[in-house]
Design a protein around this motif. Structure first.
Motif, short mmCIF file in Angstrom:
data_model
loop_
_atom_site.label_atom_id
_atom_site.label_comp_id
_atom_site.label_asym_id
_atom_site.label_seq_id
_atom_site.Cartn_x
_atom_site.Cartn_y
_atom_site.Cartn_z
N THR A 130 10.19 1.15 -41.23
CA THR A 130 10.83 1.84 -40.15
C THR A 130 10.63 0.85 -38.90
OG1 THR A 130 10.82 3.93 -41.18
CG2 THR A 130 11.62 3.86 -39.20
N THR A 131 9.56 0.65 -38.56
CA THR A 131 9.43 0.17 -36.99
C THR A 131 9.87 -1.32 -36.98
OG1 THR A 131 7.18 -0.26 -37.83
CG2 THR A 131 7.49 1.73 -36.68
N VAL A 132 10.05 -2.12 -37.89
CA VAL A 132 10.32 -3.45 -38.00
C VAL A 132 11.89 -3.67 -37.75
CG1 VAL A 132 10.95 -4.02 -40.47
CG2 VAL A 132 9.79 -5.74 -38.74
N GLN A 133 12.56 -2.55 -38.00
CA GLN A 133 14.09 -2.66 -37.83
C GLN A 133 14.58 -2.96 -36.74
OE1 GLN A 133 16.16 0.26 -40.49
NE2 GLN A 133 14.44 -0.10 -42.05
N PRO A 134 14.23 -1.94 -35.40
CA PRO A 134 14.56 -2.24 -34.10
C PRO A 134 14.25 -3.96 -33.70
CG PRO A 134 13.87 -0.17 -34.26
CD PRO A 134 13.50 -0.81 -35.31
N MET A 136 13.88 -6.28 -35.50
CA MET A 136 14.56 -7.53 -36.05
C MET A 136 16.09 -7.58 -35.54
SD MET A 136 12.80 -9.10 -38.22
CE MET A 136 11.65 -9.24 -36.95
N ALA A 137 16.58 -6.34 -35.22
CA ALA A 137 17.95 -6.15 -34.58
C ALA A 137 17.88 -6.93 -33.21
CB ALA A 137 18.24 -4.87 -34.46
N ILE A 138 17.00 -6.86 -32.34
CA ILE A 138 17.15 -7.47 -31.30
C ILE A 138 16.91 -9.12 -31.54
CG2 ILE A 138 15.82 -7.90 -29.23
CD1 ILE A 138 14.87 -5.18 -29.29
N GLY A 139 16.20 -9.61 -32.40
CA GLY A 139 15.92 -10.89 -32.41
C GLY A 139 17.36 -11.71 -33.18
N GLY A 211 12.71 -3.51 -45.04
CA GLY A 211 13.25 -3.33 -43.74
C GLY A 211 14.02 -4.46 -42.92
N MET A 212 13.56 -5.46 -42.94
CA MET A 212 13.74 -6.58 -42.36
C MET A 212 15.35 -6.98 -43.16
SD MET A 212 10.39 -8.77 -41.96
CE MET A 212 11.49 -10.49 -41.50
N MET A 213 15.24 -7.02 -44.26
CA MET A 213 16.60 -7.05 -45.42
C MET A 213 17.71 -6.05 -45.04
SD MET A 213 17.26 -7.28 -49.44
CE MET A 213 17.25 -5.34 -49.33
N ALA A 214 17.32 -4.95 -44.81
CA ALA A 214 18.00 -3.84 -44.32
C ALA A 214 18.89 -4.28 -43.23
CB ALA A 214 17.35 -2.62 -44.26
N VAL A 215 18.36 -4.64 -42.22
CA VAL A 215 18.80 -4.91 -40.87
C VAL A 215 19.89 -6.13 -41.01
CG1 VAL A 215 18.47 -5.89 -38.50
CG2 VAL A 215 16.97 -4.23 -39.50
N ALA A 216 19.40 -7.00 -42.02
CA ALA A 216 19.96 -8.37 -42.03
C ALA A 216 21.35 -8.05 -42.65
CB ALA A 216 19.37 -9.51 -42.80
N VAL A 217 21.55 -7.21 -43.45
CA VAL A 217 22.67 -6.91 -44.30
C VAL A 217 23.87 -5.72 -43.66
CG1 VAL A 217 21.68 -7.95 -46.43
CG2 VAL A 217 21.71 -5.21 -45.88
N THR A 218 23.23 -5.36 -42.47
CA THR A 218 24.12 -4.09 -42.16
C THR A 218 24.25 -4.61 -40.51
OG1 THR A 218 21.93 -3.11 -41.52
CG2 THR A 218 23.13 -2.41 -43.39
N VAL A 227 20.32 3.20 -44.63
CA VAL A 227 20.13 2.48 -45.88
C VAL A 227 19.01 2.40 -46.45
CG1 VAL A 227 20.85 0.31 -47.10
CG2 VAL A 227 22.49 1.24 -45.32
N SER A 228 17.99 2.25 -45.64
CA SER A 228 16.52 1.84 -45.86
C SER A 228 15.96 3.19 -46.49
CB SER A 228 15.82 1.29 -45.03
OG SER A 228 15.74 1.93 -43.77
N SER A 229 16.42 4.26 -45.63
CA SER A 229 15.85 5.63 -46.18
C SER A 229 16.33 6.08 -47.37
CB SER A 229 16.18 6.69 -44.87
OG SER A 229 15.88 6.40 -43.50
N PHE A 230 17.71 5.78 -47.59
CA PHE A 230 18.15 6.35 -49.13
C PHE A 230 17.55 5.58 -50.31
CE2 PHE A 230 20.93 5.01 -52.55
CZ PHE A 230 21.29 6.30 -53.07
N PHE A 231 17.07 4.14 -50.16
CA PHE A 231 16.55 3.46 -51.08
C PHE A 231 14.93 3.91 -51.11
CE2 PHE A 231 20.10 0.66 -50.94
CZ PHE A 231 20.51 0.55 -52.35
#
Length: 309
Positions: A130-134, A136-139, A211-218, A227-231
Motif C-alpha cells: 500500500t505505501t509504495v503506490q503513492p 511510484m505514482a509520483i515517479g 503494488g508497483m505493478m498496480a500503479v503501472a497498469v492503472t 485494484v490491489s485491495s481486491f486481489f
C-alpha cells in the motif's frame, strides 16, 4: 514584458499587440527565417542516430539505479515508515506469540504458530504494497518525460526499481525476521533462520512489486489502491488459513495453488516444523510419530493415525 502586454494594458492604450506585431518588420523577418529553415540545405542529410538510446542497456541500468538511489535516500518519510512499521509490528507479534515456537505438543499450538506466521506475512506485506503506490505514482510522471526524451528504456527503469526496492526490503526483512524469530523462539539454527528470512524477504518483495505493478497498469494510485485491495483480499481468503485447502470448493481450489501468500505460509511452516517427529495431541485422534499406512495422514512433520479415541 508580460505585464506590459496584458489585456488590461491593451485596453488602456487601445491597442492590439498581436495586430501591431503582425504588421511589424520583426514579424516579416521571422516569417522569412521560418521559410528558409523549413527546407534542408543542399547536400545535407537527415539527423539520425545508430542506436535508440545514447547508452547501452547496462549503463542505462546503472544510471537509473543511482537515480532511484538518490530518490529513495531523499524520501525519508517513505523509508522511515517502512522501517518503523517493521520494528513495531515485529515487537507486537513477538510479544503476542512469545516463546510459542517450541510448544508443539498440541494441535492448538500448531494452529497458534500458523496464525502467527499468517499474521507476520500478511500484515506487513500488505502495508508495503500500500505505501509504495503513492511513491511510484509520483515517479511515473518523471519517467514518462525522461523516456520520451530517449534517456533510458522502460526495462532499465524497471530493473533499477527492483534493485533499489530489494535493498531496502532486504534490510527491513532482516530486522523483522530477527525480531520474530528470536521472540517466538523457533529454535536457533542457522538453516532455520536463513529459510525464515529468505521466505519473508521474498514475500515482502513480491507484495511490494505487486503494488508497483498496480500503479503501472492503472491511471492513478487511487485506482491502483482499489485494484490491489481486491486481489490482496482474494489472496487473504484463499491462502489456506481462513479457509483450509480441503474445505475450499473444488472449482475454486486453483485459487489456493495460484496464491503466492499460501506458498509463503506453507514454506515457513515446513521450514520451521517439517523436521519435528514428536507426538502431538489432537482432540479426538491418536497421533503417533512415524506411523505410516493407508490410514495415516502426514501434517507438518507428524503422521496422524485416523482413528477416533
Amino acid at each position: 514584458m508580460l505585464e506590459i502586454t496584458s489585456p488590461s494594458i491593451e485596453a488602456q492604450l487601445k491597442l492590439d499587440f498581436a495586430e501591431v506585431y503582425s504588421r511589424s518588420s520583426l514579424y516579416m523577418k521571422n516569417q522569412e527565417m521560418i521559410k528558409e529553415m523549413s527546407f534542408p540545405a543542399p547536400g545535407s542529410m537527415e539527423l539520425a542516430f545508430s542506436t535508440k538510446y545514447a547508452l547501452n542497456f547496462i549503463d542505462q541500468c546503472v544510471a537509473c539505479f543511482w537515480k532511484q538511489y538518490w530518490s529513495y535516500w531523499r524520501n525519508p518519510q517513505y523509508n522511515a515508515i517502512r522501517f518503523f512499521s517493521a520494528v513495531i509490528i515485529g515487537l507486537l507479534f513477538g510479544t503476542i506469540f512469545w516463546g510459542k515456537g517450541k510448544k508443539t505438543d498440541k494441535q492448538q499450538d500448531l494452529f497458534d504458530l500458523m496464525g502467527a506466521i499468517y499474521a507476520a506475512v500478511f500484515f506487513l506485506g500488505f502495508t508495503n504494497s500500500t505505501t509504495v503506490q503513492p511513491v511510484m505514482a509520483i515517479g511515473r510522471t518523471v519517467f514518462y518525460r525522461e523516456r520520451a526524451a530517449g534517456m533510458y528504456s522502460s526495462m532499465a527503469y524497471a530493473f533499477a526499481q527492483l534493485s533499489i526496492e530489494a535493498i531496502y526490503i532486504g534490510v527491513q526483512s532482516f530486522v523483522y525476521s530477527l525480531l520474530l524469530f528470536s521472540m517466538i523462539d523457533f529454535g536457533w539454527k542457522v538453516d532455520k533462520f536463513l529459510w525464515f528470512f529468505f521466505i519473508i524477504f521474498m514475500c515482502f518483495l513480491y507484495l511490494t512489486l505487486f503494488g508497483m505493478m498496480a500503479v503501472a497498469v492503472t491511471p492513478s494510485h487511487h485506482i491502483s489502491g482499489i485494484v490491489s485491495s481486491f486481489f490482496i483480499g482474494l489472496w487473504n481468503l484463499f491462502c489456506g488459513f481462513i479457509i483450509p485447502k480441503t474445505m475450499i470448493p473444488r472449482g475454486w481450489r486453483w485459487m489456493f495453488w495460484a496464491n503466492p501468500v499460501a506458498w509463503s505460509i506453507h514454506g515457513l511452516m515446513a521450514s520451521q516444523f517439517g523436521e519435528l517427529e514428536n507426538m502431538v495431541e489432537i482432540p479426538g485422534w491418536w497421533c503417533t510419530p512415524g506411523l505410516l499406512g493407508t490410514a495415516g495422514r502426514r501434517c507438518v512433520g507428524y503422521t496422524v493415525e485416523v482413528s477416533p479415541c
